[in-house]
Design an enzyme around this catalytic site. Structure first.
Site, PDB file in Angstrom:
ATOM      1  N   THR A  51       0.851  -1.200   0.000  1.00  0.00           N
ATOM      2  CA  THR A  51       0.000   0.000   0.000  1.00  0.00           C
ATOM      3  C   THR A  51       0.885   1.248   0.000  1.00  0.00           C
ATOM      4  OG1 THR A  51      -0.137  -0.156   2.393  1.00  0.00           O
ATOM      5  CG2 THR A  51      -1.978  -1.088   1.148  1.00  0.00           C
ATOM      6  N   GLY A  78      -5.032   8.327 -14.570  1.00  0.00           N
ATOM      7  CA  GLY A  78      -5.303   9.697 -15.016  1.00  0.00           C
ATOM      8  C   GLY A  78      -6.779  10.024 -14.858  1.00  0.00           C
ATOM      9  N   GLU A 185      -2.271  13.336 -21.970  1.00  0.00           N
ATOM     10  CA  GLU A 185      -1.600  12.968 -23.233  1.00  0.00           C
ATOM     11  C   GLU A 185      -0.384  13.844 -23.507  1.00  0.00           C
ATOM     12  OE1 GLU A 185      -4.167  12.632 -26.592  1.00  0.00           O
ATOM     13  OE2 GLU A 185      -5.371  11.078 -25.646  1.00  0.00           O
ATOM     14  N   SER A 206      -1.485  11.052 -16.761  1.00  0.00           N
ATOM     15  CA  SER A 206      -1.713   9.606 -16.759  1.00  0.00           C
ATOM     16  C   SER A 206      -0.393   8.857 -16.969  1.00  0.00           C
ATOM     17  CB  SER A 206      -2.668   9.251 -17.906  1.00  0.00           C
ATOM     18  OG  SER A 206      -2.628   7.862 -18.158  1.00  0.00           O
ATOM     19  N   HIS A 211       1.631   5.655 -22.510  1.00  0.00           N
ATOM     20  CA  HIS A 211       1.854   7.104 -22.462  1.00  0.00           C
ATOM     21  C   HIS A 211       3.352   7.460 -22.371  1.00  0.00           C
ATOM     22  CE1 HIS A 211      -2.511   8.446 -21.560  1.00  0.00           C
ATOM     23  NE2 HIS A 211      -2.475   7.393 -22.332  1.00  0.00           N
ATOM     24  N   HIS A 238     -10.977   8.233   1.083  1.00  0.00           N
ATOM     25  CA  HIS A 238     -12.241   8.119   1.834  1.00  0.00           C
ATOM     26  C   HIS A 238     -12.774   9.422   2.423  1.00  0.00           C
ATOM     27  CE1 HIS A 238     -11.117   3.854   1.795  1.00  0.00           C
ATOM     28  NE2 HIS A 238      -9.970   4.203   2.331  1.00  0.00           N
ATOM     29  N   ASN A 259     -11.704   6.029  -2.854  1.00  0.00           N
ATOM     30  CA  ASN A 259     -10.382   5.445  -2.625  1.00  0.00           C
ATOM     31  C   ASN A 259      -9.686   5.379  -3.971  1.00  0.00           C
ATOM     32  OD1 ASN A 259      -8.087   4.091  -2.183  1.00  0.00           O
ATOM     33  ND2 ASN A 259      -9.000   2.337  -1.139  1.00  0.00           N
TER      34      ASN A 259
HETATM   35  C1  LIG Z   1      -6.909  12.982 -22.532  1.00  0.00           C
HETATM   36  C2  LIG Z   1      -7.014  11.827 -21.580  1.00  0.00           C
HETATM   37  N1  LIG Z   1      -7.514  12.039 -20.357  1.00  0.00           N
HETATM   38  C3  LIG Z   1      -7.617  11.049 -19.451  1.00  0.00           C
HETATM   39  C4  LIG Z   1      -7.181   9.778 -19.735  1.00  0.00           C
HETATM   40  C5  LIG Z   1      -7.318   8.695 -18.714  1.00  0.00           C
HETATM   41  O1  LIG Z   1      -6.092   8.229 -18.244  1.00  0.00           O
HETATM   42  P1  LIG Z   1      -6.000   6.766 -17.606  1.00  0.00           P
HETATM   43  O2  LIG Z   1      -5.993   5.795 -18.728  1.00  0.00           O
HETATM   44  O3  LIG Z   1      -4.705   6.775 -16.852  1.00  0.00           O
HETATM   45  O4  LIG Z   1      -7.167   6.605 -16.710  1.00  0.00           O
HETATM   46  C6  LIG Z   1      -6.663   9.499 -21.003  1.00  0.00           C
HETATM   47  C7  LIG Z   1      -6.239   8.130 -21.327  1.00  0.00           C
HETATM   48  O5  LIG Z   1      -5.618   7.785 -22.260  1.00  0.00           O
HETATM   49  C8  LIG Z   1      -6.578  10.547 -21.960  1.00  0.00           C
HETATM   50  O6  LIG Z   1      -6.113  10.319 -23.192  1.00  0.00           O
END
Ligand SMILES: Cc1ncc(COP(=O)(O)O)c(C=O)c1O
Length: 411
Positions: A51, A78, A185, A206, A211, A238, A259
């Site tokens: 954790t 992300g 991105e 993210s 990525h 939480h 969470n």
């Molecule tokens: C512009 C954008 N926002 C949010 C996300 C979400 O990220 P995650 O896949 O880490 O949840 C992505 C995922 O590719 C994305 O392209």
């Protein structure tokens, strides 16, 4: 981990990587994890501290320092970073928090979880079209749609490029509009030498597999105000007060929450990758230049494609190479993508495409006026992207891409 253990683990990793016969010759991402990254993950497993703990804190500290934000908080994706940012805007602990049905602006070329967390938080979207050239929000339309009802902006930086974020942030500040930057991105890209994600109230990132860098799954959210940090810190776990430097030390639940905590393993792998981020960014920039040069200088080049134009004043940070098919070859797109797949060249759609067309948007009736977004639609119709790898591209791979990508006119 002692030397003997490390050697033993490396021999297993080597054996496994030989066994993993790749089905793609040019996958979206190649060698996502180094041996060191994997050993760093295993070290955490062996420590049994799975954790979130000290390594997560260290990664957060290093990330905030790099990006130039006062605070960074790691989460498990992300999407979770966007969820925290969105629910922070409607939280009673946030000054001038947003009331139900307040309006927010969002580019229509976005990801599912750029949009839905704000809707789930009770806010109403107003979509803005993008530019075909740079894939980012059209500023004329943005300004037209900005009214006294606009209370928040979700800026989405697409595929390593940037929104005209300085102007957006200036407008947001002058009108007291909340600004979230979805930088999932574009980690490591800069606008006027300032890292994306640091212009508004919250910046989100993210670390998903394909990525700029990865921790398997994972994400980060940054902000500059101590109050915002305490808010998202508590909501990540939480809604409790634990480890917050506030008077209450009794594990009280001081807020609503989720969470969204990361695993310490993700933090350890992420921190290991993070140390290579700049070199991976530069390598991808060089690879992109080489691929475009190879294609456009080829004897087979017949203006089959055009490429994303980088917004002025931006130093980009890519993980893919977006390509727009020339209109005269458009009818062949489906066949072409199938052909590339057969040749082991992996492709993806540009984000969620023209998001207004997604069934989920129809399910929630978010476009009751049946508004059209022709530029996002054009990107969806003409666009796709291939990976950009962090290792220097070889001449052999360049030749392979030339030979197959430029075949579209022959199909
Ligand atoms: C512009 C954008 N926002 C949010 C996300 C979400 O990220 P995650 O896949 O880490 O949840 C992505 C995922 O590719 C994305 O392209």
């Amino acid at each position: 981990m002692n030397y003997k253990d490390k050697k033993f683990l490396e021999s297993i990793i080597n054996r496994n990587s030989k066994k993993n016969i790749r089905k793609n010759i040019y996958p979206l991402i190649e060698k996502a994890f180094s041996k060191t990254d994997i050993c760093k993950g295993i070290e955490v497993l062996l420590s049994e501290q799975l954790t979130m703990s000290e390594i997560t804190k260290e990664f957060e500290y290093e990330f905030a320092r790099y990006i130039g934000a006062n605070y960074a908080l790691m989460v498990n994706s992300g999407s979770s970073a966007n969820l925290l940012a969105s629910f922070a805007l409607v939280n009673p602990r946030k000054k001038n928090f947003l009331k139900r049905d307040s309006e927010f602006l969002i580019p229509v070329l976005c990801w599912s979880t750029s949009l839905w967390p704000l809707v789930q938080a009770g806010l109403k979207p107003k979509f803005v079209d993008v530019n075909v050239d740079d894939f980012n929000m059209d500023m004329d339309q943005f300004k037209k749609k900005l009214t006294s009802k606009t209370k928040a902006i979700m800026a989405v930086h697409v595929l390593g490029n940037s929104t005209r974020i300085e102007e957006v942030a200036k407008i947001a500040k002058s009108k007291n509009i909340f600004l979230i930057e979805d930088t999932c991105e574009s980690l490591g890209a800069k606008y006027n030498n300032k890292y994306l994600g640091t212009f508004g109230d919250f910046g989100t990132y993210s670390f998903y597999y394909s990525h700029q860098m990865t921790s398997g799954e994972g994400g980060m959210i940054v902000c500059n105000s101590r109050k915002d940090y305490e808010l998202i810190y508590s909501m990540r776990s939480h809604g409790w007060s634990r480890r917050l430097k506030i008077k209450d030390t009794s594990f009280s639940f001081i807020n609503s929450g989720f969470n969204l905590r990361p695993l310490e393993i993700s933090a350890s792998i992420g921190l290991s990758q993070f140390k290579r981020l700049n070199s991976m960014i530069n390598s991808r920039i060089k690879n992109r230049e080489k691929i475009i040069k190879k294609l456009t200088n080829s004897v087979l080049w017949k203006n089959q494609f055009s490429f994303l134009k980088i917004t002025q004043n931006v130093k980009p940070s890519y993980f893919g190479l977006p390509i727009l098919i020339n209109k005269k070859f458009l009818k062949k797109k489906k066949k072409f993508l199938k052909f590339l797949e057969k040749k082991g060249i992996e492709t993806r759609r540009v984000i969620g495409g023209n998001f207004i067309k997604q069934p989920s948007v129809q399910l929630y009736n978010l476009n009751s006026k049946k508004e059209k977004f022709p530029e996002a639609q054009e990107i969806d119709d003409r666009g796709f992207f291939i990976g950009l790898h962090a290792e220097p591209i070889t001449n052999r791979t360049l030749n392979y891409l030339e030979e197959n990508l430029l075949r579209i006119d022959k199909l």
